[in-house]
Design a protein around this motif. Structure first.
Motif, PDB file in Angstrom:
ATOM      1  N   LEU A  88       1.251 -28.366 -19.774  1.00 12.87           N
ATOM      2  CA  LEU A  88       2.155 -27.831 -19.303  1.00 12.87           C
ATOM      3  C   LEU A  88       3.343 -28.798 -19.349  1.00 12.87           C
ATOM      4  N   PHE A  89       4.617 -27.871 -19.109  1.00  7.12           N
ATOM      5  CA  PHE A  89       5.810 -28.452 -19.002  1.00  7.12           C
ATOM      6  C   PHE A  89       5.958 -28.963 -17.979  1.00  7.12           C
ATOM      7  N   PRO A  90       6.382 -30.341 -18.259  1.00  4.04           N
ATOM      8  CA  PRO A  90       7.052 -31.396 -16.582  1.00  4.04           C
ATOM      9  C   PRO A  90       8.498 -31.149 -15.805  1.00  4.04           C
ATOM     10  N   HIS A  91       9.288 -30.048 -16.342  1.00  6.77           N
ATOM     11  CA  HIS A  91      10.365 -30.179 -16.403  1.00  6.77           C
ATOM     12  C   HIS A  91      10.648 -28.821 -15.602  1.00  6.77           C
ATOM     13  N   GLU A  96       7.886 -21.558 -12.930  1.00  5.61           N
ATOM     14  CA  GLU A  96       8.949 -21.882 -13.769  1.00  5.61           C
ATOM     15  C   GLU A  96       7.880 -21.351 -15.319  1.00  5.61           C
ATOM     16  N   ASN A  97       6.561 -22.458 -15.073  1.00  8.82           N
ATOM     17  CA  ASN A  97       5.666 -23.061 -16.167  1.00  8.82           C
ATOM     18  C   ASN A  97       5.251 -21.861 -16.265  1.00  8.82           C
ATOM     19  N   ILE A  98       4.438 -20.174 -14.962  1.00 11.79           N
ATOM     20  CA  ILE A  98       4.005 -19.331 -15.535  1.00 11.79           C
ATOM     21  C   ILE A  98       5.359 -17.993 -16.124  1.00 11.79           C
ATOM     22  N   ALA A  99       6.201 -18.563 -15.549  1.00  9.11           N
ATOM     23  CA  ALA A  99       7.152 -17.536 -15.518  1.00  9.11           C
ATOM     24  C   ALA A  99       8.006 -17.425 -16.939  1.00  9.11           C
ATOM     25  N   PHE A 100       7.515 -18.561 -17.463  1.00  4.61           N
ATOM     26  CA  PHE A 100       8.111 -18.770 -19.134  1.00  4.61           C
ATOM     27  C   PHE A 100       8.111 -18.035 -20.141  1.00  4.61           C
ATOM     28  N   GLY A 101       6.700 -17.148 -20.451  1.00  2.00           N
ATOM     29  CA  GLY A 101       6.716 -16.448 -21.972  1.00  2.00           C
ATOM     30  C   GLY A 101       7.333 -14.880 -20.964  1.00  2.00           C
ATOM     31  N   LEU A 102       7.176 -15.197 -19.621  1.00  2.00           N
ATOM     32  CA  LEU A 102       7.659 -13.847 -18.901  1.00  2.00           C
ATOM     33  C   LEU A 102       9.376 -13.229 -19.077  1.00  2.00           C
ATOM     34  N   ARG A 103      10.233 -14.943 -19.507  1.00  2.00           N
ATOM     35  CA  ARG A 103      11.627 -14.947 -18.928  1.00  2.00           C
ATOM     36  C   ARG A 103      12.013 -14.448 -20.595  1.00  2.00           C
ATOM     37  N   ILE A 104      11.544 -15.217 -21.760  1.00  2.00           N
ATOM     38  CA  ILE A 104      11.544 -15.196 -22.785  1.00  2.00           C
ATOM     39  C   ILE A 104      11.548 -13.157 -23.477  1.00  2.00           C
ATOM     40  N   SER A 105      10.314 -12.690 -23.001  1.00  2.00           N
ATOM     41  CA  SER A 105      10.208 -11.276 -22.918  1.00  2.00           C
ATOM     42  C   SER A 105      11.175 -10.505 -21.852  1.00  2.00           C
ATOM     43  N   LYS A 106      12.152 -10.727 -21.420  1.00  2.00           N
ATOM     44  CA  LYS A 106      13.312 -10.586 -20.796  1.00  2.00           C
ATOM     45  C   LYS A 106      13.335  -9.877 -19.935  1.00  2.00           C
ATOM     46  N   LYS A 110      12.634  -9.675 -10.607  1.00  2.75           N
ATOM     47  CA  LYS A 110      11.441  -8.984  -9.550  1.00  2.75           C
ATOM     48  C   LYS A 110      10.706  -8.626  -9.998  1.00  2.75           C
ATOM     49  N   GLN A 111      10.568  -8.095 -11.175  1.00  2.00           N
ATOM     50  CA  GLN A 111       8.819  -7.873 -12.159  1.00  2.00           C
ATOM     51  C   GLN A 111       8.186  -9.497 -12.811  1.00  2.00           C
ATOM     52  N   ILE A 112       8.961 -10.689 -12.778  1.00  2.00           N
ATOM     53  CA  ILE A 112       8.112 -11.714 -12.867  1.00  2.00           C
ATOM     54  C   ILE A 112       8.115 -12.366 -11.833  1.00  2.00           C
ATOM     55  N   ALA A 113       8.847 -11.894 -10.518  1.00  2.00           N
ATOM     56  CA  ALA A 113       8.226 -12.790  -9.282  1.00  2.00           C
ATOM     57  C   ALA A 113       6.760 -12.477  -9.303  1.00  2.00           C
ATOM     58  N   ARG A 114       6.319 -10.631  -9.280  1.00  2.00           N
ATOM     59  CA  ARG A 114       5.672 -10.180  -8.745  1.00  2.00           C
ATOM     60  C   ARG A 114       4.385 -10.527 -10.089  1.00  2.00           C
ATOM     61  N   LYS A 115       4.954 -10.106 -11.438  1.00  2.00           N
ATOM     62  CA  LYS A 115       3.140 -10.559 -12.381  1.00  2.00           C
ATOM     63  C   LYS A 115       2.832 -12.530 -11.939  1.00  2.00           C
ATOM     64  N   VAL A 116       3.844 -13.278 -11.921  1.00  2.00           N
ATOM     65  CA  VAL A 116       3.516 -14.756 -11.572  1.00  2.00           C
ATOM     66  C   VAL A 116       3.004 -14.580 -10.024  1.00  2.00           C
ATOM     67  N   ALA A 147      -3.527 -19.457 -16.252  1.00  2.00           N
ATOM     68  CA  ALA A 147      -1.951 -18.323 -15.750  1.00  2.00           C
ATOM     69  C   ALA A 147      -1.252 -18.523 -16.648  1.00  2.00           C
ATOM     70  N   ARG A 148      -0.875 -18.912 -16.572  1.00  2.00           N
ATOM     71  CA  ARG A 148       0.309 -19.262 -18.193  1.00  2.00           C
ATOM     72  C   ARG A 148      -0.007 -18.573 -19.337  1.00  2.00           C
ATOM     73  N   ALA A 149      -1.156 -18.379 -19.296  1.00  2.00           N
ATOM     74  CA  ALA A 149      -1.646 -17.680 -20.561  1.00  2.00           C
ATOM     75  C   ALA A 149      -1.358 -15.871 -20.506  1.00  2.00           C
ATOM     76  N   VAL A 150      -2.571 -15.602 -19.036  1.00  2.00           N
ATOM     77  CA  VAL A 150      -2.247 -14.908 -19.038  1.00  2.00           C
ATOM     78  C   VAL A 150      -1.950 -13.823 -18.676  1.00  2.00           C
ATOM     79  N   VAL A 151      -1.049 -14.392 -18.051  1.00  2.00           N
ATOM     80  CA  VAL A 151       0.527 -13.889 -17.385  1.00  2.00           C
ATOM     81  C   VAL A 151       1.261 -12.587 -18.542  1.00  2.00           C
ATOM     82  N   ASN A 152       0.831 -13.268 -19.745  1.00  2.00           N
ATOM     83  CA  ASN A 152       2.155 -12.400 -20.161  1.00  2.00           C
ATOM     84  C   ASN A 152       0.273 -10.913 -21.532  1.00  2.00           C
ATOM     85  N   GLU A 153       0.077 -11.051 -20.690  1.00  2.00           N
ATOM     86  CA  GLU A 153      -1.491 -10.070 -21.235  1.00  2.00           C
ATOM     87  C   GLU A 153      -1.075  -9.836 -22.598  1.00  2.00           C
ATOM     88  N   PRO A 154      -1.688 -10.449 -23.724  1.00  2.00           N
ATOM     89  CA  PRO A 154      -1.676 -10.952 -24.956  1.00  2.00           C
ATOM     90  C   PRO A 154      -2.643 -10.181 -25.314  1.00  2.00           C
TER      91      PRO A 154
END
Ligand SMILES: Nc1ncnc2c1ncn2[C@@H]1O[C@H](COP(=O)(O)OP(=O)(O)OP(=O)(O)O)[C@@H](O)[C@H]1O
Ligand SMILES: [Mg+2]
Lengths: 347, 275
Positions: A88-91, A96-106, A110-116, A147-154
Motif C-alpha cells: 500500500l502507498f504510505p503517503h 486515495e490508495n483505493i482510488a489510485f487506479g481509478l484516477r489513472i483511468s481518468k 463522483k464516479q471515483i467516490a462512488r466506486k471507492v 479493495a484497491r485491486a478489485v475496484v478496477n474490475e480487472p
C-alpha cells in the motif's frame, strides 16, 4: 467456462542459475477460480509475478487471450494484483490508495467516490476513508489491498495469500466475500495459498506445486479423492500413507495383508504408495475388523475426533464422530473404494 | 520521573559550546561602543539596512538558491541511478562519488581556480575548437559552479538513502494499477522521497548561503557574500558588534527557510526530514 484467458506454455524461471519454475504449463479459463497451492518457496509468487509482468520468464510463453504478452509491460496488462506484502502507498490515505487506479483511468471525482465507497463496503471498512495506512492493523491493510485491486474490475485478479493476516472468523467471511465478488463481477481469480482447506473450499481448479513443478491440476474433489502422488496426498490432507505392493489388478498388499481395491494398471509386484484418508477408516469391534489395534491418542477437532490407532508398526490416523477411549482395542475396516493406490515417487 | 544523569555531559557541552557563544553573539549585536563602554543599541542592525549590505544578503540568498536548485536537478537523477544499480555495484559507485569529499575543501577549490583560469585547462581545451578564451574565473558562474561541485554530494546522499529504503513493491503496485513509469515517478517515487529532498535542500542551502571561501577564491572577492562580510568584521574591521548582527540575520534567514520547507512537509504523515 470454455474460453481460455491465460495460458502458460513451458514457462521456466531461473534466478542466478537456480531453477525456480520448471516448465510450467497451465491453462486458465475466463471466470475460473484457480488456486496455486504448495509449500513455501515452491514458486507460487514467482508464477503470479510472471503473469503480472513483474518478472519475465527465462523461457516459455505467456499468452493472454491467445496473444503472447511476454514483452507487454505490467502497466499495460489487464491484470491487477493483491500483493503478498500489500504494497500500500504510505503517503496516501485509505481512500486515495483505493482510488489510485481509478484516477489513472481518468474517472471523474463522483464516479471515483462512488466506486471507492462500494469497494470499502465490500471489505467491511466503511468509515476508514481518511485513515493513514500505518494506523491500520495487518488485516485491515490486507483488506485495503483487496479493495484497491478489485475496484478496477480487472479481467484477471492475482491474489497472493490475500487472507493470510486475518483471524479465522474474518478469514472465513472474506473467503465467502471474495468468492461472491468473483462470481458477481465475473473476474478470473488466480489465488495463491498454502492453506489446503482454503484451496479446497474456494477453487474451481487447484494447481498443486512443489519445487517449481506442477504436481497435479484438477477440481478440488479430484485432488482430494484421487491425489496423483504421495506429495499431493500428504499436502492436501492428513492422510495415512503406507508403502505397499501391487499384487494384480484390484488387489494390493499393505499393512501385512492383502486388500481389495479399485485400482488397476500397475505392474504385478510393483512397489506403490497407498493413501488412506482418516475419515475412511471405520472403527468396529476388534473381531469384526480387517486390522486390529490400540487407541493411543484422542483429540477433539470440533466436529469429529482425531484418534491415533497403533497396529503392528503402523500408526493410523482415524476421524470419527464417535470416540473410543485411549487404550481400548479396536478393529478397523477399509472399503475398496477408499484405498488409493499411487505410483511411488522418489521424494 | 527519574532524571537521566547520562545526559548531563551533553547538557554541559551544549551549554559551553552552543548556548554561551549564542548569548555572546546576541550581546555583541545589541551593543554599541560609545567612548569605550558598551551600551544597548540597535545601531548594528540599522547598519544592515544599508543598501550596500542588503545587496550582499540578497546576492547570498540568490546564489545559494540557484546552486541548490541546480544541485537538486542534477542530484535527483544521480541518486535514482545509484539506488537502482545492483547492490554489489552500489558501494563502489558511492565511494567513487564521495572520494572527492575526502580531499581538502581548499585544495578542491584551488583546483577549480587553475581549471577556470584564462590560460587554464578549460580555456585551452576550448581553444582547440577556436573558441575563447573566456573569463571564467572571478565570475558569478565560477562561484555557483564551485558551490555545486562542493555541495552536490550533500544533495545526492540523503535522496539516495530514502530511495534505497523505498519498497520496490510500491512502484510495482503503481504499474499494476496502470500507471506508466513517468506517472509512477510523480505519484509514488517523488512524494515518497520528499523527506530526502528536503534534507538535501537544507544540507546544500545552509553551507551555500554561509560560505566565504568559495566567493573569495572563485569570485576573486568581487562577489561578496554574507559569509565574507562576517569574516571581514571579525578578522579585519574588528567590528564584533556588526559581525554578530550579521550572524544573527543569517541565522534568522536559515531558520526562515527551514520553516518554509517544513511547511511543505507538514501534511505528510511520514517524518524523516530535517525537522
Ligand atoms: N528475486 C529473487 N532472487 C532470487 N531468488 C528468488 C527471487 N524471488 C524468488 N526467489 C526464490 O524462488 C523460490 C520461489 O519463490 P516464491 O516467492 O515464488 O515462493 P512461494 O511459493 O511464493 O513461497 P511463499 O509461500 O513462502 O510465499 C524461492 O526459493 C525463492 O528463494
Ligand atoms: Mg509467496
Amino acid at each position: 467456462m470454455a474460453e481460455e484467458i491465460i495460458r502458460l506454455v513451458n514457462i521456466a524461471k531461473e534466478f542466478h542459475g537456480v531453477q525456480v519454475l520448471d516448465h510450467i504449463n497451465l491453462q486458465i479459463f475466463r471466470n475460473e477460480f484457480v488456486t496455486l497451492l504448495g509449500p513455501s518457496g515452491c514458486g507460487k509468487t514467482t508464477t503470479l509475478r510472471i503473469i503480472g509482468g513483474f518478472e519475465s520468464p527465462s523461457s516459455g510463453d505467456l499468452l493472454f487471450e491467445g496473444e503472447r504478452i511476454n514483452e507487454v509491460p505490467s502497466f499495460k496488462r489487464r491484470v491487477n494484483t493483491v500483493f503478498q506484502n500489500y504494497a500500500l502507498f504510505p503517503h496516501l490515505n485509505v481512500f486515495e490508495n483505493i482510488a489510485f487506479g481509478l484516477r489513472i483511468s481518468k474517472l471523474n471525482n463522483k464516479q471515483i467516490a462512488r466506486k471507492v465507497t462500494e469497494a470499502l463496503e465490500l471489505v467491511n471498512l466503511r468509515g476508514y476513508e481518511k485513515r493513514g495506512i500505518h494506523s491500520l492493523s495487518g488485516g485491515q491493510q490486507q483488506r485495503v489491498a483487496i479493495a484497491r485491486a478489485v475496484v478496477n474490475e480487472p479481467e484477471v485478479l492475482l491474489l497472493d495469500e490475500p487472507l493470510a493476516a486475518l483471524d479465522l472468523k474474518l478469514r472465513k467471511e472474506m473467503q465467502i466475500e471474495l468468492k461472491n465478488i468473483q462470481k458477481r463481477l465475473g473476474i478470473t481469480f488466480i489465488f495463491v495459498t498454502h492453506d489446503q482447506e482454503e484451496a479446497l473450499t474456494m477453487s474451481d481448479t487447484i494447481v498443486v506445486m512443489k519445487d517449481g513443478r506442477i504436481q497435479q491440476i484438477g477440481q478440488p474433489i479430484d485432488i482430494y479423492n484421487e491425489p496423483k502422488n504421495m506429495f499431493v496426498a500428504d499436502f492436501i490432507g492428513a492422510s495415512t500413507i503406507l508403502p505397499g505392493r501391487f499384487i494384480q489388478d484390484f488387489h494390493v498388499f499393505f499393512a501385512d495383508r492383502a486388500f481389495d481395491c479399485v485400482d488397476k494398471g500397475f505392474a504385478p509386484q510393483e512397489e506403490v504408495d497407498v493413501v488412506i484418508r482418516p475419515e475412511d477408516v471405520k472403527l468396529v469391534a476388534p473381531e469384526d475388523g480387517m486390522l486390529q489395534g490400540v487407541v493411543t491418542s484422542v483429540v477433539f477437532k470440533g466436529v469429529h475426533y482425531e484418534m491415533l490407532v497403533e497396529s503392528g508398526d503402523i500408526v493410523w490416523k482415524v476421524h470419527s464422530t464417535l470416540m473410543e477411549p485411549v487404550g481400548s482395542n479396536v478393529g478397523m475396516v477399509i472399503l475398496p473404494n477408499d484405498i488409493h493406490v499411487m505410483k511411488k515417487v522418489a521424494s | 520521573m527519574k532524571r537521566n544523569w547520562m545526559a548531563y555531559p551533553y547538557f554541559f557541552w551544549m551549554l559551553l559550546f552552543t548556548i554561551v557563544p549564542l548569548l555572546m553573539v546576541l550581546y555583541f549585536s545589541f551593543t554599541a561602543s560609545v567612548n569605550g563602554d558598551g551600551r544597548f543599541s540597535f545601531a548594528n542592525f540599522q547598519r544592515v539596512l544599508d543598501p550596500l549590505y542588503l545587496n550582499v544578503i540578497w546576492r547570498s540568498v540568490r546564489l545559494a538558491f540557484i546552486s541548490t536548485v541546480i544541485c537538486l536537478v542534477l542530484g535527483y537523477p544521480v541518486a535514482m541511478l545509484l539506488a537502482q544499480s545492483q547492490a554489489s555495484r552500489q558501494f563502489t559507485l558511492i565511494v567513487l562519488f564521495v572520494i572527492p569529499m575526502w580531499m581538502n575543501f581548499l585544495a578542491r577549490t584551488y583546483a577549480w581556480m587553475t581549471l577556470l583560469e584564462r590560460n587554464g585547462l578549460i580555456n585551452t581545451f576550448l581553444g582547440w575548437f577556436g573558441l575563447g578564451p573566456y573569463n571564467l574565473l572571478h565570475t558569478e558562474f565560477a562561484v555557483v559552479l564551485g558551490m555545486i561541485y562542493n555541495f552536490l554530494p550533500f544533495m545526492v546522499l540523503p535522496i539516495y538513502t530514502v530511495l534505497n529504503k523505498m519498497d520496490p513493491a510500491l512502484t510495482e503496485a503503481s504499474y499494476d494499477l496502470g500507471a506508466t513509469p513517468i506517472r509512477t515517478f510523480f505519484r509514488v517515487t517523488l512524494p515518497l522521497s520528499l523527506p530526502g529532498v528536503l534534507s538535501g535542500i537544507s544540507m546544500v542551502f545552509m553551507p551555500a548561503v554561509t560560505t566565504f571561501v568559495i566567493p573569495q577564491l572563485l569570485g576573486g572577492g568581487q562577489f561578496t557574500m554574507i559569509g565574507n562580510l562576517i569574516e571581514q568584521q571579525f578578522l579585519r574591521s574588528n567590528d564584533w558588534g556588526f559581525g554578530s548582527a550579521l550572524s544573527i540575520i543569517l541565522m534568522l534567514l536559515i531558520l526562515l527557510s527551514m520553516r518554509i520547507m517544513s511547511h511543505y512537509d507538514r501534511d505528510r504523515g511520514e517524518g524523516g526530514g530535517f525537522f
